[in-house]
Design a protein around this motif. Structure first.
Motif, mmCIF file in Angstrom:
data_model
loop_
_atom_site.group_PDB
_atom_site.id
_atom_site.type_symbol
_atom_site.label_atom_id
_atom_site.label_comp_id
_atom_site.label_asym_id
_atom_site.label_seq_id
_atom_site.Cartn_x
_atom_site.Cartn_y
_atom_site.Cartn_z
ATOM 1 N N PHE A 111 77.319 53.591 24.882
ATOM 2 C CA PHE A 111 75.934 53.206 24.608
ATOM 3 C C PHE A 111 75.754 51.694 24.537
ATOM 4 C CE2 PHE A 111 75.729 57.635 23.419
ATOM 5 C CZ PHE A 111 74.424 58.003 23.706
ATOM 6 N N ASP A 112 76.707 50.942 25.064
ATOM 7 C CA ASP A 112 76.580 49.484 25.048
ATOM 8 C C ASP A 112 75.360 49.061 25.859
ATOM 9 O OD1 ASP A 112 78.016 46.788 24.471
ATOM 10 O OD2 ASP A 112 77.532 46.702 26.598
ATOM 11 N N ALA A 113 74.653 48.043 25.372
ATOM 12 C CA ALA A 113 73.396 47.632 26.010
ATOM 13 C C ALA A 113 73.610 47.071 27.410
ATOM 14 C CB ALA A 113 72.688 46.606 25.129
ATOM 15 N N ASP A 114 74.693 46.330 27.616
ATOM 16 C CA ASP A 114 74.895 45.640 28.892
ATOM 17 C C ASP A 114 75.817 46.379 29.854
ATOM 18 O OD1 ASP A 114 73.279 43.473 28.060
ATOM 19 O OD2 ASP A 114 74.966 42.683 26.898
ATOM 20 N N SER A 115 76.883 46.978 29.335
ATOM 21 C CA SER A 115 77.869 47.612 30.222
ATOM 22 C C SER A 115 78.087 49.086 29.912
ATOM 23 C CB SER A 115 79.208 46.868 30.111
ATOM 24 O OG SER A 115 79.688 46.889 28.767
ATOM 25 N N GLY A 116 77.167 49.696 29.169
ATOM 26 C CA GLY A 116 77.330 51.094 28.794
ATOM 27 C C GLY A 116 77.025 52.051 29.933
ATOM 28 N N VAL A 117 77.742 53.171 29.930
ATOM 29 C CA VAL A 117 77.560 54.187 30.962
ATOM 30 C C VAL A 117 76.205 54.877 30.817
ATOM 31 C CG1 VAL A 117 78.463 56.375 31.863
ATOM 32 C CG2 VAL A 117 80.038 54.556 31.175
ATOM 33 N N VAL A 118 75.732 55.049 29.592
ATOM 34 C CA VAL A 118 74.474 55.763 29.361
ATOM 35 C C VAL A 118 73.311 55.054 30.032
ATOM 36 C CG1 VAL A 118 72.832 56.508 27.595
ATOM 37 C CG2 VAL A 118 75.282 56.837 27.228
ATOM 38 N N ASN A 119 73.168 53.757 29.825
ATOM 39 C CA ASN A 119 72.087 53.013 30.466
ATOM 40 C C ASN A 119 72.220 53.030 31.985
ATOM 41 O OD1 ASN A 119 70.886 52.385 28.042
ATOM 42 N ND2 ASN A 119 71.665 50.298 27.946
ATOM 43 N N TRP A 120 73.445 52.974 32.474
ATOM 44 C CA TRP A 120 73.677 53.014 33.917
ATOM 45 C C TRP A 120 73.237 54.351 34.512
ATOM 46 C CZ3 TRP A 120 77.392 56.039 36.639
ATOM 47 C CH2 TRP A 120 77.493 55.738 38.004
ATOM 48 N N VAL A 121 73.585 55.450 33.831
ATOM 49 C CA VAL A 121 73.190 56.770 34.313
ATOM 50 C C VAL A 121 71.678 56.940 34.259
ATOM 51 C CG1 VAL A 121 73.323 59.247 33.810
ATOM 52 C CG2 VAL A 121 75.397 57.850 33.742
ATOM 53 N N LEU A 122 71.057 56.497 33.172
ATOM 54 C CA LEU A 122 69.607 56.627 33.046
ATOM 55 C C LEU A 122 68.874 55.809 34.106
ATOM 56 C CD1 LEU A 122 69.217 56.512 29.158
ATOM 57 C CD2 LEU A 122 68.915 58.490 30.652
ATOM 58 N N ASN A 123 69.453 54.685 34.522
ATOM 59 C CA ASN A 123 68.832 53.886 35.582
ATOM 60 C C ASN A 123 68.922 54.562 36.940
ATOM 61 O OD1 ASN A 123 67.629 51.583 34.455
ATOM 62 N ND2 ASN A 123 69.606 50.573 34.202
ATOM 63 N N LEU A 124 69.822 55.533 37.081
ATOM 64 C CA LEU A 124 69.936 56.277 38.341
ATOM 65 C C LEU A 124 68.809 57.288 38.513
ATOM 66 C CD1 LEU A 124 73.791 56.978 38.474
ATOM 67 C CD2 LEU A 124 72.514 55.162 39.624
ATOM 68 N N LEU A 125 68.141 57.642 37.409
ATOM 69 C CA LEU A 125 67.041 58.598 37.497
ATOM 70 C C LEU A 125 65.858 57.981 38.239
ATOM 71 C CD1 LEU A 125 67.058 59.971 33.814
ATOM 72 C CD2 LEU A 125 68.026 61.076 35.840
ATOM 73 N N PRO A 126 65.073 58.805 38.959
ATOM 74 C CA PRO A 126 63.844 58.279 39.572
ATOM 75 C C PRO A 126 62.923 57.685 38.514
ATOM 76 C CG PRO A 126 64.372 60.470 40.423
ATOM 77 C CD PRO A 126 65.312 60.218 39.286
ATOM 78 N N ASP A 127 62.304 56.581 38.859
ATOM 79 C CA ASP A 127 61.463 55.880 37.880
ATOM 80 C C ASP A 127 60.363 56.777 37.328
ATOM 81 O OD1 ASP A 127 63.008 53.679 38.246
ATOM 82 O OD2 ASP A 127 61.568 52.580 39.490
ATOM 83 N N TRP A 128 59.736 57.585 38.198
ATOM 84 C CA TRP A 128 58.637 58.437 37.737
ATOM 85 C C TRP A 128 59.131 59.494 36.759
ATOM 86 C CZ3 TRP A 128 58.878 63.648 38.393
ATOM 87 C CH2 TRP A 128 59.775 64.143 39.350
ATOM 88 N N GLY A 135 59.382 57.773 28.759
ATOM 89 C CA GLY A 135 58.424 56.686 28.566
ATOM 90 C C GLY A 135 58.968 55.332 28.951
ATOM 91 N N ARG A 136 60.038 55.296 29.732
ATOM 92 C CA ARG A 136 60.670 54.041 30.147
ATOM 93 C C ARG A 136 61.299 54.260 31.524
ATOM 94 N NH1 ARG A 136 63.247 49.586 27.603
ATOM 95 N NH2 ARG A 136 62.684 50.414 25.555
ATOM 96 N N ALA A 137 61.132 53.275 32.410
ATOM 97 C CA ALA A 137 61.722 53.379 33.744
ATOM 98 C C ALA A 137 62.980 52.525 33.882
ATOM 99 C CB ALA A 137 60.698 52.973 34.802
ATOM 100 N N ASP A 138 63.000 51.364 33.233
ATOM 101 C CA ASP A 138 64.137 50.450 33.330
ATOM 102 C C ASP A 138 64.946 50.497 32.032
ATOM 103 O OD1 ASP A 138 65.936 48.510 33.994
ATOM 104 O OD2 ASP A 138 64.553 46.832 33.720
ATOM 105 N N TRP A 139 66.225 50.847 32.147
ATOM 106 C CA TRP A 139 67.085 50.982 30.971
ATOM 107 C C TRP A 139 68.090 49.837 30.856
ATOM 108 C CZ3 TRP A 139 66.348 54.767 27.356
ATOM 109 C CH2 TRP A 139 65.466 55.798 27.709
#
Length: 290
Positions: A111-128, A135-139
Motif C-alpha cells: 500500500f505504499d503511496a509511490d511504489s505500492g502494488v495496490v496503487n499500480w493495480v488500481l491504475n490499470l482499471l479503466p478510468d470510467w 470516485g477516483r480515476a488516478d491512484w
C-alpha cells in the motif's frame, strides 16, 4: 511464573511513578507510590475514548471477518480431495506462520503511496470504472497510511490474512469428526447447503466456534506490531491509537512514564477479561439450557 511475575510487575508498576531514573542499571531511585493517579490520568485522557473506539471496532470487524473467511475455507478444504486439500493447507498456513513484523512490512509495501502494488493495480482499471466504483480515476501517489480510517482498513486486511488459516484448519479438524451419514441423510431429505450448515454443521461445531471466538478476541484486542509498523511507529497519528499502542507510547516515548503505560495495559486486560467472561458465561448458560 513466567507469566504471573510480569503480570504482577505490570500491576505493581501501575500504582507508581516510574521513569528512567527508576529503572537505570546503577543506583536506581525508588519508585514513588501514587495510588490510583495513573488510572485516573488514563481514564480522563482524551485518548481513552479514541483507544476504546479503535480497539472495539477493529476487534469486532476483524473477529467477524476472520471467522467467516476461516469457516468458508474450512468447508472448502473438507470438500477437496486429499492432495488438493493438503496443498491448500500448506499454502494458507504459510501465511499464518509469517511473523507479524514481516507481514506488516509486506502489507505496508503493498500500500505504499509511490511504489505500492495496490496503487499500480488500481491504475490499470479503466478510468470510467474506477471513477464509478471508487470516485477516483488516478491512484498515483495516493497515501493509504496517513489517515486513521485507511490505516485500520489496511490493518484489518493484514490481520485477517494472517489469522484465517488457523480458523480454517481448526474448522476442518472439527468437520472431520462429524459422521458423514448425517450429511447423506440431509441430502436425501433435500436440504440445501445453508440448511445443512445451520442444522448440522454449526450445532455440532459450536464448541469449536466458541473457542475460536475467544482466541480471536484475545488476539485482536491486543494487536500492536502490525498497527505500529503500518502507521509509522511512534510518529503515528494519535487518532489511530489503540490500547496497546497507547500503552507503549506512554511507557517508552520521551519522557517515559511506565507507570501510566502499565495502568493503560491493566485497563485493557480488565476490559478483555470482562468481555471474555461475559461471552463464556453466555456459552455456559446456553449449553445448560440445551
Amino acid at each position: 511464573m513466567l507469566l504471573l511475575y510480569p503480570l504482577y510487575q505490570m500491576v505493581d508498576m501501575s500504582f507508581h511513578k516510574v521513569g528512567l531514573r527508576q529503572i537505570r542499571p546503577k543506583n536506581p531511585l525508588p519508585a514513588e507510590f501514587v495510588g490510583t493517579d495513573n488510572y485516573t490520568a488514563a481514564l480522563q485522557s482524551d485518548l481513552f475514548g479514541v483507544a476504546v473506539r479503535n480497539t472495539l471496532i477493529f476487534a469486532v470487524v476483524t473477529v467477524a471477518l476472520t471467522l467467516i473467511l476461516g469457516t468458508l475455507v474450512g468447508l472448502l478444504l473438507h470438500k477437496l480431495g486429499p492432495k488438493m486439500s493438503t496443498t491448500v493447507i500448506v499454502g494458507t498456513m504459510a501465511a499464518w506462520a509469517v511473523p507479524p513484523t514481516s507481514a506488516a512490512v509486506v502489507w505496508k509495501w503493498l500500500f505504499d503511496a509511490d511504489s505500492g502494488v495496490v496503487n499500480w493495480v488500481l491504475n490499470l482499471l479503466p478510468d470510467w470504472f474506477s471513477q464509478l466504483l471508487f470516485g477516483r480515476a488516478d491512484w498515483s501517489g495516493v497515501p493509504w497510511l496517513n489517515d486513521p480510517s485507511d490505516i485500520y482498513f489496511v490493518l484489518i486486511l493484514t490481520v485477517v490474512w494472517a489469522s484465517f488459516p488457523f480458523i480454517g484448519v481448526s474448522i476442518l479438524a472439527g468437520l472431520k469428526s462429524i459422521p458423514s451419514e448425517l450429511y447423506e441423510a440431509a441430502r436425501v431429505d433435500g436440504s440445501t447447503a445453508f440448511q445443512t450448515f445451520r442444522k448440522i454443521t454449526f450445532p455440532l461445531l459450536r464448541p469449536v466456534f466458541s473457542v475460536l471466538v475467544v482466541l480471536s478476541i484475545i488476539w485482536d484486542f491486543k494487536v500492536f506490531t502490525q498497527l505500529f509498523i503500518l502507521a509509522g511507529g511512534s510518529n503515528m497519528p494519535r487518532e489511530a491509537f489503540n490500547f496497546s499502542v497507547w500503552s507503549y507510547i506512554e511507557a517508552f516515548n520521551p519522557p517515559p512514564d511506565m507507570g501510566l503505560g502499565s495502568a493503560i495495559a491493566v485497563v485493557l486486560t480488565v476490559i478483555l477479561l470482562l468481555i471474555t467472561f461475559v461471552y463464556v458465561r453466555q456459552i455456559v448458560k446456553t449449553e445448560d439450557v440445551r
